[in-house]
Design an enzyme around this catalytic site. Structure first.
Site, PDB file in Angstrom:
ATOM      1  N   GLU A  18       0.858  -1.194   0.000  1.00  0.00           N
ATOM      2  CA  GLU A  18       0.000   0.000   0.000  1.00  0.00           C
ATOM      3  C   GLU A  18       0.888   1.235   0.000  1.00  0.00           C
ATOM      4  O   GLU A  18       1.835   1.326   0.780  1.00  0.00           O
ATOM      5  CB  GLU A  18      -0.896  -0.004   1.247  1.00  0.00           C
ATOM      6  N   TYR A  50      -6.411   7.158  -0.494  1.00  0.00           N
ATOM      7  CA  TYR A  50      -7.088   8.391  -0.895  1.00  0.00           C
ATOM      8  C   TYR A  50      -7.107   9.345   0.294  1.00  0.00           C
ATOM      9  O   TYR A  50      -7.276   8.908   1.432  1.00  0.00           O
ATOM     10  CB  TYR A  50      -8.535   8.105  -1.324  1.00  0.00           C
ATOM     11  N   GLY A 125     -13.412   6.768   5.690  1.00  0.00           N
ATOM     12  CA  GLY A 125     -12.495   7.885   5.947  1.00  0.00           C
ATOM     13  C   GLY A 125     -12.676   8.345   7.376  1.00  0.00           C
ATOM     14  O   GLY A 125     -13.676   8.016   8.033  1.00  0.00           O
ATOM     15  N   HIS A 183     -12.784  -1.183  15.493  1.00  0.00           N
ATOM     16  CA  HIS A 183     -12.677   0.229  15.095  1.00  0.00           C
ATOM     17  C   HIS A 183     -12.867   1.072  16.357  1.00  0.00           C
ATOM     18  O   HIS A 183     -13.720   0.770  17.195  1.00  0.00           O
ATOM     19  CB  HIS A 183     -13.752   0.543  14.052  1.00  0.00           C
ATOM     20  N   LYS A 199     -21.261  -4.762   5.475  1.00  0.00           N
ATOM     21  CA  LYS A 199     -20.498  -4.383   4.263  1.00  0.00           C
ATOM     22  C   LYS A 199     -20.358  -5.592   3.331  1.00  0.00           C
ATOM     23  O   LYS A 199     -20.457  -5.470   2.110  1.00  0.00           O
ATOM     24  CB  LYS A 199     -19.106  -3.846   4.644  1.00  0.00           C
ATOM     25  N   GLN A 246       7.352   5.654  17.112  1.00  0.00           N
ATOM     26  CA  GLN A 246       6.136   4.974  16.637  1.00  0.00           C
ATOM     27  C   GLN A 246       5.486   4.099  17.712  1.00  0.00           C
ATOM     28  O   GLN A 246       4.293   3.797  17.621  1.00  0.00           O
ATOM     29  CB  GLN A 246       6.464   4.119  15.403  1.00  0.00           C
TER      30      GLN A 246
END
Ligand SMILES: Cc1cc2nc3c(=O)[nH]c(=O)nc-3n(C[C@H](O)[C@H](O)[C@H](O)COP(=O)(O)OP(=O)(O)OC[C@H]3O[C@@H](n4cnc5c(N)ncnc54)[C@H](O)[C@@H]3O)c2cc1C
Length: 317
Positions: A18, A50, A125, A183, A199, A246
């Site tokens: 990715e 995106y 998003g 999530h 989904k 990180q």
């Protein structure tokens, strides 16, 4: 070729990367500098993220402010086309709900279809930086499942305007996101899986997971998905730790845990080279176990870390 066709063609674990579009003002050469050194490992497909536009306030001469929209990383559709043209590898375009009306989404999907980019990863998003909660664009989708329904409709020739119901049928293969550690907005994994199933029931062909650093989280997630009736392929997404900071920024940004053992190793490193080595070693071990236990494909979040990626992939594939 479609992502699921790639997966169905072999029993081996495939490889995918990715990448992010470059910051506005940089050339596509930045993408080639990341991908050129990775192509020898023959990824089955390459995802391109995106990025929604954000608004900023620009000061005018008279000390008042203008609200200006900027998209820092434009170019997803063009980069996908360039990847397919230059490398002859399938590109997967990410499409998000945030910042788009349904009509704009439809137009972007038409562009993709004309360019023979038939793989999309459909996402909601995140909230824009100025918002606390995600707010859909006026006339936009609230959830990724709504976006899935729009694309499934286009695959049937159904466009937004009713008089084009018998329109050209697009042929998109549809991926969606899944979260082994749930999530962050979900009250619990059970609730998140209910909507993940929504989904898939709406027409998603496969799932790509959020990154995780403990494989058990992925294996448990796959088991829970199967128990909830989600039977599409679940592609694990992983990335190496490449800097000591990180250990703190990844949990904050991606809402995932860093295992004790990994944070201990990183905290005991004496310099940045040692951290990179430890991060790469951890990711190699993760990759090997995922392959051994039959993961359909390993999806690496490259984030521009070409050297680390090369080391990992050359050991594993
Ligand atoms: C593999 C991967 C790639 C990504 N690529 C990008 C990218 O390119 N660009 C980008 O901006 N972001 C990207 N993201 C981040 C993603 O946009 C965020 O994680 C976002 O917060 C959620 O997106 P989603 O598609 O999972 O949302 P959704 O599936 O819509 O879910 C969002 C939340 O709402 C809940 N929910 C869903 N449906 C309903 C409903 N009907 N009623 C109530 N609650 C519901 C879910 O449980 C979840 O908590 C990516 C994430 C992953 C894992």
């Amino acid at each position: 070729m479609k992502v699921t066709e790639h997966l169905n063609k072999t029993n081996k674990s495939l490889l995918s990367f990715e990448i992010l579009p470059p910051l506005k003002g940089k050339s596509i050469q930045n993408i080639y500098e990341v991908l050129d050194p990775l192509m020898e490992f023959k990824p089955a497909f390459i995802n391109v993220t995106y990025h929604r536009s954000e608004y900023i306030y620009k000061k005018r001469g008279d000390d008042t402010f203008d609200k200006v929209f900027i998209r820092k990383r434009p170019g997803t559709v063009g980069i996908c086309a360039a990847i397919q043209f230059k490398y002859k590898v399938d590109a997967v375009a990410h499409i998000i709900c945030g910042g788009f009306s349904k009509e704009e989404t439809e137009d972007a999907l038409i562009d993709l279809s004309y360019l023979s980019i038939d793989n999309v990863l459909l996402l909601r998003g995140d909230a824009s930086k100025n918002e606390r909660d995600f707010t859909p664009e006026p006339g936009g989708h609230k959830y990724a499942s709504d976006l899935v329904k729009q694309v499934v409709n286009m695959n049937k020739g159904i466009y937004l305007e009713e008089d084009s119901i018998q329109g050209y049928k697009t042929d998109f293969n549809i991926g969606v996101a899944g979260y082994p550690e749930k999530h962050f907005e979900s009250p619990n994994l059970k609730s998140d899986l209910k909507y993940l199933k929504q989904k898939v029931d709406a027409g998603a062909d496969y799932i790509v997971t959020q990154m995780f650093f403990d494989n058990k989280k992925y294996f448990d997630f796959v088991e829970r998905c199967r128990a909830e009736g989600i039977h599409v392929p679940i592609i694990p997404g992983i990335k190496p730790i490449t800097s000591a900071s990180q250990i703190h920024t990844i949990p904050r940004t991606f809402h995932v845990d860093i295992p004790d053992e990994l944070s201990d190793v990183v905290e005991n490193c004496k310099n940045s080279d040692e951290v990179k080595k430890a991060g790469v070693a951890w990711c190699i071990e993760q990759s090997r176990e995922l392959i051994k236990k039959g993961a359909p494909c390993l999806h690496y979040y490259t984030m521009g870390n070409v050297d680390a990626m090369r080391k990992i992939v050359s050991e594993v594939f």
